[in-house]
Design an enzyme around this catalytic site. Sequence first.
Site, PDB file in Angstrom:
ATOM      1  N   ASN A 152       0.804  -1.233   0.000  1.00 31.69           N
ATOM      2  CA  ASN A 152       0.000   0.000   0.000  1.00 31.69           C
ATOM      3  C   ASN A 152       0.837   1.282   0.000  1.00 31.69           C
ATOM      4  O   ASN A 152       0.450   2.273  -0.598  1.00 31.69           O
ATOM      5  CB  ASN A 152      -0.993  -0.018   1.164  1.00 31.69           C
ATOM      6  CG  ASN A 152      -0.309  -0.115   2.502  1.00 31.69           C
ATOM      7  OD1 ASN A 152       0.850  -0.548   2.591  1.00 31.69           O
ATOM      8  ND2 ASN A 152      -0.999   0.281   3.536  1.00 31.69           N
ATOM      9  N   GLU A 249       4.595  -4.395  11.919  1.00 38.16           N
ATOM     10  CA  GLU A 249       3.551  -3.397  11.647  1.00 38.16           C
ATOM     11  C   GLU A 249       2.461  -4.115  10.883  1.00 38.16           C
ATOM     12  O   GLU A 249       2.586  -4.347   9.680  1.00 38.16           O
ATOM     13  CB  GLU A 249       4.120  -2.240  10.805  1.00 38.16           C
ATOM     14  CG  GLU A 249       5.175  -1.417  11.507  1.00 38.16           C
ATOM     15  CD  GLU A 249       4.645  -0.604  12.674  1.00 38.16           C
ATOM     16  OE1 GLU A 249       3.413  -0.619  12.915  1.00 38.16           O
ATOM     17  OE2 GLU A 249       5.467   0.026  13.362  1.00 38.16           O
ATOM     18  N   CYS A 283      -3.339   0.628   6.830  1.00 39.95           N
ATOM     19  CA  CYS A 283      -3.447  -0.257   8.002  1.00 39.95           C
ATOM     20  C   CYS A 283      -4.116   0.420   9.191  1.00 39.95           C
ATOM     21  O   CYS A 283      -4.840  -0.209   9.943  1.00 39.95           O
ATOM     22  CB  CYS A 283      -2.057  -0.715   8.397  1.00 39.95           C
ATOM     23  SG  CYS A 283      -0.922   0.666   8.563  1.00 39.95           S
ATOM     24  N   GLU A 457       7.914   2.292  14.673  1.00 37.46           N
ATOM     25  CA  GLU A 457       8.630   2.957  13.595  1.00 37.46           C
ATOM     26  C   GLU A 457       8.600   4.458  13.876  1.00 37.46           C
ATOM     27  O   GLU A 457       7.783   4.941  14.663  1.00 37.46           O
ATOM     28  CB  GLU A 457       7.981   2.631  12.238  1.00 37.46           C
ATOM     29  CG  GLU A 457       8.095   1.142  11.945  1.00 37.46           C
ATOM     30  CD  GLU A 457       7.952   0.766  10.478  1.00 37.46           C
ATOM     31  OE1 GLU A 457       6.895   1.048   9.901  1.00 37.46           O
ATOM     32  OE2 GLU A 457       8.904   0.174   9.931  1.00 37.46           O
TER      33      GLU A 457
HETATM   34  P1  NDP Z   1       0.963  -9.650   3.476  1.00 38.33           P
HETATM   35  O1  NDP Z   1       1.028 -10.010   4.915  1.00 38.33           O
HETATM   36  O2  NDP Z   1       0.271 -10.561   2.557  1.00 38.33           O
HETATM   37  O3  NDP Z   1       2.453  -9.473   2.907  1.00 38.33           O
HETATM   38  C1  NDP Z   1       3.386  -8.597   3.476  1.00 38.33           C
HETATM   39  C2  NDP Z   1       4.780  -8.941   2.960  1.00 38.33           C
HETATM   40  O4  NDP Z   1       5.214 -10.173   3.541  1.00 38.33           O
HETATM   41  C3  NDP Z   1       4.829  -9.146   1.455  1.00 38.33           C
HETATM   42  O5  NDP Z   1       6.055  -8.653   0.961  1.00 38.33           O
HETATM   43  C4  NDP Z   1       4.748 -10.654   1.348  1.00 38.33           C
HETATM   44  O6  NDP Z   1       5.248 -11.146   0.147  1.00 38.33           O
HETATM   45  C5  NDP Z   1       5.593 -11.074   2.529  1.00 38.33           C
HETATM   46  N1  NDP Z   1       5.355 -12.442   2.984  1.00 38.33           N
HETATM   47  C6  NDP Z   1       4.258 -13.214   2.798  1.00 38.33           C
HETATM   48  N2  NDP Z   1       4.415 -14.415   3.427  1.00 38.33           N
HETATM   49  C7  NDP Z   1       5.623 -14.381   4.041  1.00 38.33           C
HETATM   50  C8  NDP Z   1       6.351 -15.300   4.872  1.00 38.33           C
HETATM   51  N3  NDP Z   1       5.857 -16.486   5.211  1.00 38.33           N
HETATM   52  N4  NDP Z   1       7.567 -14.917   5.330  1.00 38.33           N
HETATM   53  C9  NDP Z   1       8.063 -13.695   5.034  1.00 38.33           C
HETATM   54  N5  NDP Z   1       7.427 -12.789   4.251  1.00 38.33           N
HETATM   55  C10 NDP Z   1       6.221 -13.121   3.764  1.00 38.33           C
HETATM   56  O7  NDP Z   1       0.363  -8.191   3.439  1.00 38.33           O
HETATM   57  P2  NDP Z   1      -0.104  -7.348   2.169  1.00 38.33           P
HETATM   58  O8  NDP Z   1       1.050  -7.097   1.267  1.00 38.33           O
HETATM   59  O9  NDP Z   1      -1.334  -7.982   1.646  1.00 38.33           O
HETATM   60  O10 NDP Z   1      -0.467  -5.942   2.856  1.00 38.33           O
HETATM   61  C11 NDP Z   1      -1.673  -5.709   3.475  1.00 38.33           C
HETATM   62  C12 NDP Z   1      -1.553  -5.895   4.975  1.00 38.33           C
HETATM   63  O11 NDP Z   1      -0.498  -5.094   5.480  1.00 38.33           O
HETATM   64  C13 NDP Z   1      -2.789  -5.436   5.711  1.00 38.33           C
HETATM   65  O12 NDP Z   1      -3.139  -6.359   6.720  1.00 38.33           O
HETATM   66  C14 NDP Z   1      -2.362  -4.138   6.342  1.00 38.33           C
HETATM   67  O13 NDP Z   1      -3.072  -3.797   7.475  1.00 38.33           O
HETATM   68  C15 NDP Z   1      -0.922  -4.383   6.620  1.00 38.33           C
HETATM   69  N6  NDP Z   1      -0.213  -3.118   6.721  1.00 38.33           N
HETATM   70  C16 NDP Z   1       0.233  -2.706   7.948  1.00 38.33           C
HETATM   71  C17 NDP Z   1       0.837  -1.481   8.103  1.00 38.33           C
HETATM   72  C18 NDP Z   1       1.347  -1.037   9.433  1.00 38.33           C
HETATM   73  O14 NDP Z   1       2.211  -0.174   9.456  1.00 38.33           O
HETATM   74  N7  NDP Z   1       0.874  -1.562  10.551  1.00 38.33           N
HETATM   75  C19 NDP Z   1       1.000  -0.576   6.965  1.00 38.33           C
HETATM   76  C20 NDP Z   1       0.562  -1.133   5.720  1.00 38.33           C
HETATM   77  C21 NDP Z   1      -0.045  -2.344   5.627  1.00 38.33           C
HETATM   78  P3  NDP Z   1       4.203 -11.356  -1.070  1.00 38.33           P
HETATM   79  O15 NDP Z   1       3.446 -10.083  -1.205  1.00 38.33           O
HETATM   80  O16 NDP Z   1       5.079 -11.597  -2.202  1.00 38.33           O
HETATM   81  O17 NDP Z   1       3.344 -12.505  -0.653  1.00 38.33           O
END
Ligand code: NDP
Length: 483
Positions: A152, A249, A283, A457
Amino acid sequence: MIAQPKASHFVNGDWLEDEAGAAFEVTYPGTGEVIARLHAATPAVLEAALSGAVAAQADWAARRPVERARVLMKAAEIIRARGEELARLETLDTGKPIQETRVADWPSGADALEYFAGLAPTLTGETMPLGGDFAYTIREPLGVCAGIGAWNYPSQIACWKAAPALSTGNAMVFKPSEMTPLGALQLAAIFIEAGMPAGIFNVVQGFGAVGAALATDPRIAKVSLTGSVPTGAKVYAAAAAGMKHVTMELGGKSPLIVFDDADVESAVGAAMLGNFYSSGQICSNGTRVFVQKGIKARFLERLAARTAKIVAGDPMEEATQFGPLISAAQHEKVLGYIAKGKEEGATLVCGGSAGNEGPLFVQPTVFADVTDTMTIAREEIFGPVMAVLDFDTEEEVIARANGTQFGLAAGVFTGDLARGHRMVARLQAGTTWINAYNLTPVEMPFGAVKASGLGRENSKAAVEHYTQVKAVYVGTGPVESPY
Ligand code: NDP
C-alpha cells in the site's frame, strides 16, 4: 506505459538480474496494463545480497554518525528534487492518485531520512560511576536487517525501515511486495548516488518464500515486517527460532469515536480520510466509526453529501481523488465484504458496488447501523468501506472499541479535551489521535499493541528497535578474588 527497471534486483551497489527466478508481471492498477516484467530472487541472488550486506556492514557501522547522516540527507535531497518523477512511478506501481503520491509517499520517506540523519549523531551511551570503577554503555547496530514490505505504501515503507536502520549503522536487505516492486529499487539506486557504500541497502524481489528465506537466514539479525496479522505471526515465529529482533507493523480494525460535542465537519473529514484515502488501503484506518447518537443524523447527512463529491478516476489525472484497488484479488475481497454488510443487515448509506472507472475500482462505501458482531465490524477489509456504529456512553464505547484482537490505532473527536485524554488513556492502541486522524509525522512513534504488532517505527523510539546496548565495565584497581 512502461516502467521497466534496469533489472529486478539491486544488490551490492548495482542492478542485478537472474532470469532463472520465477517471472512475474507488474501491472498498473489504473488500467491493468503490464508496466514491468521481473524475476523473483533465486538462492544465488539472495546469497549475493546477504553476503554483500554482511561484508559491507562493519565498515559502515565504524564510520562517524555524521558521515552516515550526510549520505541519508543527500538521498532525501535527491528524492525531493525528483519528486514528480518518483510520484508518477509510485502511482504506476500502486494505482494511488498522483495528488496523493506527490504529497504522501516519497515525501514522507524523505522526512524519515532527514529525521534519522539528524538523530543518529546525537545518540550517546550512559556512564555509571561505581566508586573507582565505572561502567558505560555503547549503542550498537544489530547487523544486517531484513525489511519486508506491504503494497500500500511501498516507497514510504522502504524509507521508514531503511532510515533508522542505516543511520544507526546497520545494513538492510529489503523485499518489497511483488505487487509493488518498483519504488524500493529507485531508493537503492538513489542511496548509491548519494554516496552510500555498496551492499548497505539491497533490494531483492519475490513472493512470500523470499521473505521467509530472509526471516530464517542466520545472517539476519532483525526482521521488520509491514503486512497482515497472519503473515506477521509466521514471520515472528520464524524470527523467534533464530532469536532475531522484530518489528511488526500489521493490520487493524481501528475505532474512530465521535462524540456529540465534536466539530462535525472535522469529524466527517477525518472519517473520510481514515477510510477513503488510498482507496482505504491503509493499516491504521478508522474503519469502525463509533458515532454518539445525538450527532448521528447530522454526521451521516454530511458524510453522504461529502462522499458523493469524491472524484474517482484515472489516477494520473490531477483532479482525481480516489483510485482503484491494488489487484483483482483485493477487489473481489472488498466486494465480498460489501455483500456481507448488506446480507447481515447494515444500512447502506452510499456506494456499495464496483466502480465503473476501471476494472479495479470500488465505490467509496458507507454502512450505518453496523453492530459489533457483523463481519464488516470485525475483520480488516483493506478497502474503501466505512462502518458507522452508534453508541451512548463513554464506558460503553471504550469497551466496544477495545473488543478486538487488533490494537493499531484509535481516534477520538470531542470538544472536551479532558475527555479526549481520558479516552485515549483507556483505548488499547499503539497510535492514537485526538481531533485528528491518520497523521503520522516522523517525529511521532508509529506502531501497535495486541495482534497488530510490536516495535515502533519513526521517532526516537525506532532507534531502540535497530540498536542494542553493550555494557562495558571498566576496572581501575586490583581484582579482589576469594581464590
Ligand atoms: P501480506 O502479509 O500478505 O504481505 C506482506 C509482505 O510479507 C509481502 O512482501 C509478502 O510477500 C511477505 N510475505 C508473505 N508471506 C511471508 C512469509 N511467510 N515470510 C516472510 N514474508 C512473507 O500483506 P499485504 O502485502 O497484503 O499488505 C496488506 C496488509 O499489510 C494489511 O493487513 C495491512 O493492514 C498491513 N499493513 C500494515 C501497516 C502497518 O504499518 N501496521 C501498513 C501497511 C499495511 P508477497 O506479497 O510476495 O506474498
